[in-house]
Scaffold this motif. Structure first.
Motif, PDB file in Angstrom:
ATOM      1  N   MET A 154      32.195  46.068  38.904  1.00 10.68           N
ATOM      2  CA  MET A 154      31.093  45.947  37.946  1.00 10.68           C
ATOM      3  C   MET A 154      30.988  47.189  37.063  1.00 10.68           C
ATOM      4  N   LEU A 155      31.237  48.358  37.656  1.00  8.34           N
ATOM      5  CA  LEU A 155      31.179  49.575  36.849  1.00  8.34           C
ATOM      6  C   LEU A 155      32.256  49.552  35.774  1.00  8.34           C
ATOM      7  N   PHE A 156      33.432  49.022  36.123  1.00  8.15           N
ATOM      8  CA  PHE A 156      34.511  49.027  35.129  1.00  8.15           C
ATOM      9  C   PHE A 156      34.239  48.046  33.999  1.00  8.15           C
ATOM     10  N   ILE A 157      33.748  46.845  34.300  1.00  7.30           N
ATOM     11  CA  ILE A 157      33.481  45.920  33.194  1.00  7.30           C
ATOM     12  C   ILE A 157      32.275  46.381  32.376  1.00  7.30           C
ATOM     13  N   VAL A 158      31.347  47.078  33.019  1.00  9.70           N
ATOM     14  CA  VAL A 158      30.231  47.681  32.264  1.00  9.70           C
ATOM     15  C   VAL A 158      30.778  48.719  31.293  1.00  9.70           C
ATOM     16  N   ALA A 159      31.741  49.524  31.763  1.00 10.60           N
ATOM     17  CA  ALA A 159      32.351  50.530  30.889  1.00 10.60           C
ATOM     18  C   ALA A 159      33.083  49.873  29.724  1.00 10.60           C
ATOM     19  N   CYS A 160      33.776  48.775  29.998  1.00 11.96           N
ATOM     20  CA  CYS A 160      34.495  48.051  28.934  1.00 11.96           C
ATOM     21  C   CYS A 160      33.523  47.527  27.885  1.00 11.96           C
ATOM     22  N   ILE A 219      33.313  38.104  26.863  1.00 11.02           N
ATOM     23  CA  ILE A 219      33.635  36.851  27.557  1.00 11.02           C
ATOM     24  C   ILE A 219      34.789  37.064  28.541  1.00 11.02           C
ATOM     25  N   TYR A 220      35.793  37.810  28.115  1.00 12.01           N
ATOM     26  CA  TYR A 220      36.928  38.105  28.993  1.00 12.01           C
ATOM     27  C   TYR A 220      36.450  38.844  30.247  1.00 12.01           C
ATOM     28  N   CYS A 221      35.615  39.861  30.063  1.00 16.10           N
ATOM     29  CA  CYS A 221      35.103  40.627  31.207  1.00 16.10           C
ATOM     30  C   CYS A 221      34.266  39.748  32.132  1.00 16.10           C
ATOM     31  N   LEU A 222      33.502  38.842  31.538  1.00 16.75           N
ATOM     32  CA  LEU A 222      32.617  37.972  32.311  1.00 16.75           C
ATOM     33  C   LEU A 222      33.391  37.062  33.265  1.00 16.75           C
ATOM     34  N   PHE A 223      34.525  36.580  32.821  1.00 16.49           N
ATOM     35  CA  PHE A 223      35.262  35.600  33.623  1.00 16.49           C
ATOM     36  C   PHE A 223      36.486  36.164  34.342  1.00 16.49           C
ATOM     37  N   MET A 224      36.935  37.348  33.958  1.00 15.15           N
ATOM     38  CA  MET A 224      38.183  37.871  34.520  1.00 15.15           C
ATOM     39  C   MET A 224      37.997  39.139  35.360  1.00 15.15           C
ATOM     40  N   TYR A 225      36.760  39.485  35.713  1.00 20.26           N
ATOM     41  CA  TYR A 225      36.538  40.734  36.449  1.00 20.26           C
ATOM     42  C   TYR A 225      37.214  40.750  37.814  1.00 20.26           C
ATOM     43  N   LYS A 226      37.478  39.553  38.393  1.00 21.08           N
ATOM     44  CA  LYS A 226      38.116  39.514  39.704  1.00 21.08           C
ATOM     45  C   LYS A 226      39.565  39.993  39.666  1.00 21.08           C
ATOM     46  N   VAL A 227      40.137  40.085  38.467  1.00 14.78           N
ATOM     47  CA  VAL A 227      41.501  40.593  38.330  1.00 14.78           C
ATOM     48  C   VAL A 227      41.541  42.095  38.606  1.00 14.78           C
ATOM     49  N   ILE A 228      40.415  42.762  38.444  1.00 21.94           N
ATOM     50  CA  ILE A 228      40.349  44.210  38.673  1.00 21.94           C
ATOM     51  C   ILE A 228      40.558  44.494  40.162  1.00 21.94           C
ATOM     52  N   PRO A 229      41.486  45.377  40.526  1.00 21.49           N
ATOM     53  CA  PRO A 229      41.679  45.723  41.938  1.00 21.49           C
ATOM     54  C   PRO A 229      40.378  46.272  42.523  1.00 21.49           C
ATOM     55  N   ASN A 230      40.025  45.821  43.717  1.00 23.11           N
ATOM     56  CA  ASN A 230      38.789  46.294  44.327  1.00 23.11           C
ATOM     57  C   ASN A 230      38.951  47.721  44.828  1.00 23.11           C
ATOM     58  N   SER A 231      37.868  48.449  44.797  1.00 22.46           N
ATOM     59  CA  SER A 231      37.889  49.855  45.191  1.00 22.46           C
ATOM     60  C   SER A 231      36.474  50.251  45.577  1.00 22.46           C
ATOM     61  N   LYS A 232      36.326  51.449  46.079  1.00 17.52           N
ATOM     62  CA  LYS A 232      34.998  51.964  46.400  1.00 17.52           C
ATOM     63  C   LYS A 232      34.665  53.105  45.446  1.00 17.52           C
ATOM     64  N   LEU A 249      45.758  48.838  36.996  1.00 20.28           N
ATOM     65  CA  LEU A 249      44.649  48.187  36.302  1.00 20.28           C
ATOM     66  C   LEU A 249      45.096  47.501  35.014  1.00 20.28           C
ATOM     67  N   MET A 250      46.339  47.733  34.596  1.00 13.27           N
ATOM     68  CA  MET A 250      46.812  47.165  33.329  1.00 13.27           C
ATOM     69  C   MET A 250      46.844  45.638  33.328  1.00 13.27           C
ATOM     70  N   LYS A 251      46.882  45.017  34.503  1.00 14.62           N
ATOM     71  CA  LYS A 251      46.843  43.552  34.531  1.00 14.62           C
ATOM     72  C   LYS A 251      45.490  43.043  34.038  1.00 14.62           C
ATOM     73  N   PHE A 252      44.491  43.927  34.029  1.00 12.18           N
ATOM     74  CA  PHE A 252      43.190  43.583  33.446  1.00 12.18           C
ATOM     75  C   PHE A 252      43.026  44.175  32.051  1.00 12.18           C
ATOM     76  N   THR A 253      43.373  45.457  31.890  1.00 15.68           N
ATOM     77  CA  THR A 253      43.103  46.139  30.624  1.00 15.68           C
ATOM     78  C   THR A 253      44.049  45.725  29.498  1.00 15.68           C
ATOM     79  N   LEU A 254      45.328  45.469  29.809  1.00 13.86           N
ATOM     80  CA  LEU A 254      46.278  45.117  28.749  1.00 13.86           C
ATOM     81  C   LEU A 254      45.907  43.796  28.067  1.00 13.86           C
TER      82      LEU A 254
END
Length: 427
Positions: free
Chosen positions: A136-142, A195-208, A400-405
């Motif tokens: 969530m922090l990463f898509i918020v940053a995007c 819209i991309y962030c809303l539906f594709m956030y699960k592609v982001i590798p999970n982390s703490k 993370l490029m599988k999400f950011t690219l």
């Protein structure tokens, strides 16, 4: 090549290196360039420092003060209350609500403050769920990065003027941005990216997340209803002045923020000390310096030389789509490794010079570079939001490029489409 052109080119090279490396503050870079123009005899003192009396500088400086006053109102408190009420929501509703709140905050405060405030909420989420704090922090940053200052309220009302200061000395008044132009050019990529962030956030590798790296953002003391009403009235008056700038004339519309600042001081909403602090910030020094540099580029012929050189690289009779693709790709790559503001300050004059040399729509090419300067989310070096998201989320940029690219490619495609739709390259 004349002596003046050689000197200006050398000063320009220095400016480019400093803007891209950010070795010294942007404002200091601008002032060094102004002083160098005087010492080399290219400009006299009144001309070299005319940026401080420039209408754009005066407008942006005072508008920043008005925007800072808006941040003292209950808007921020209400947004935080909304975030607290989101607890208990789940799935896409929760994600959408967080992104909408981020969009609102992105118009009222800087990236660090916005992400720090959102961190207070996202760190309460479950690490083991799909909607984890790191994701969530990463898509918020995007979303924060692609929406920053897009809507002409708060900081967004200053962005068109800031962009104008980078190239206004090279063009006529008709080629400068209006109050809504930056939003129009950036709307498609901002919406598509959200819209991309809303539906594709699960592609982001999970982390703490490591929340110890960010200090808590505390709410400012509440101001009185009277002062809040004054702020809203002043802000509304200033924005209405911008909207009816053609009818009022640029002198009146540009001075309205200064009128607003005086009202805020006289009524006790703002103190003189906090007003002066904002008026003398690094951003203002940079704008004053860059407006002079853009004028010198136009007067000495260096701007035309740069534009013709870039045009030659583009080839004979390039299409509008090709030109936008080239500027979009170059700017996007640069901004992910260098400062986004520095990239914007560097690329806008080049864009304007190229457009003038090729008989293109200056606004269109400038907007391509201005908007794509904020596609700075693929690398932690791109901007402060990216730095926080990568650092606190402990993300590996390569993984993370599988999400950011895909996100960056979508942003670029949407920008190229939007600019060519609203601002045709050849008019």
């Amino acid at each position: 090549m004349t002596y003046e052109m050689i000197v200006v080119l050398l000063i320009l090279v220095f400016m480019v290196v400093m803007l891209l490396s950010h070795a010294i503050p942007y404002g200091v870079t601008g002032m060094i360039c102004c002083v160098a123009l005087v010492l080399t005899g290219v400009s006299d003192i009144p001309t070299a420092f005319s940026g401080f009396s420039n209408s754009t500088t005066i407008m942006v400086a005072n508008m920043l003060v008005v925007a800072s006053a808006l941040g003292k109102t209950s808007l921020i408190h209400r947004l935080r209350q909304a975030m607290n009420r989101l607890q208990g929501k789940s799935g896409i509703v929760l994600v959408l609500a967080m992104l909408l709140i981020t969009i609102g905050l992105s118009q009222l405060m800087g990236q660090m403050a916005c992400l720090s405030m959102m961190l207070l909420f996202v760190q309460t989420l479950d690490d083991e769920s799909d909607i984890s704090p790191a994701r969530m922090l990463f898509i918020v940053a995007c979303v924060n990065t692609i929406w920053t200052a897009k809507i002409p309220i708060g900081m967004g009302a200053t962005m068109p003027g800031t962009i104008n200061s980078f190239y206004q000395g090279m063009v006529e008044a008709k080629d400068l941005l209006g109050i809504t132009d930056y939003l129009k050019a950036g709307f498609f990529p901002a919406v598509a990216g959200t819209i991309y962030c809303l539906f594709m956030y699960k592609v982001i590798p999970n982390s703490k997340i490591d929340s110890s790296q960010v200090r808590e953002v505390k709410e400012a003391d509440a101001i009185s209803k009277k002062h809040e009403t004054i702020i809203f009235l002043v802000f509304t008056g200033v924005i209405m002045g911008f909207m009816f700038g053609n009818q009022l004339g640029s002198n009146i519309s540009n001075i309205l923020p200064a009128v607003g600042v005086l009202i805020l001081i006289i009524t006790g909403v703002l103190s003189v000390k906090e007003t002066v602090t904002t008026l003398t910030g690094d951003m203002i020094w940079m704008i004053a310096g860059m407006s002079v540099i853009s004028s010198v580029l136009g007067k000495t012929g260096v701007g035309e030389l740069i534009g013709q050189t870039v045009l030659n690289l583009l080839g004979e009779n390039p299409s509008g789509i090709y030109v936008t693709i080239v500027f979009c790709v170059v700017t996007t790559v640069m901004t992910n490794f260098l400062s986004n503001l520095g990239t914007m300050a560097l690329m806008c004059p080049i864009a304007a010079a190229t457009a003038l040399a090729g008989g293109m729509n200056v606004k269109a090419i400038v907007l391509v570079t201005a908007v794509s300067s904020w596609f700075a989310i693929a690398m932690p070096t791109g901007c402060s939001a990216a730095m926080m998201a990568f650092g606190i989320g402990n993300f590996n940029a390569f993984k993370l490029m599988k999400f950011t690219l895909p996100l960056v490619l979508i942003l670029m495609a949407a920008l190229i489409l939007g600019v060519n739709l609203f601002f045709p390259i050849f008019v």
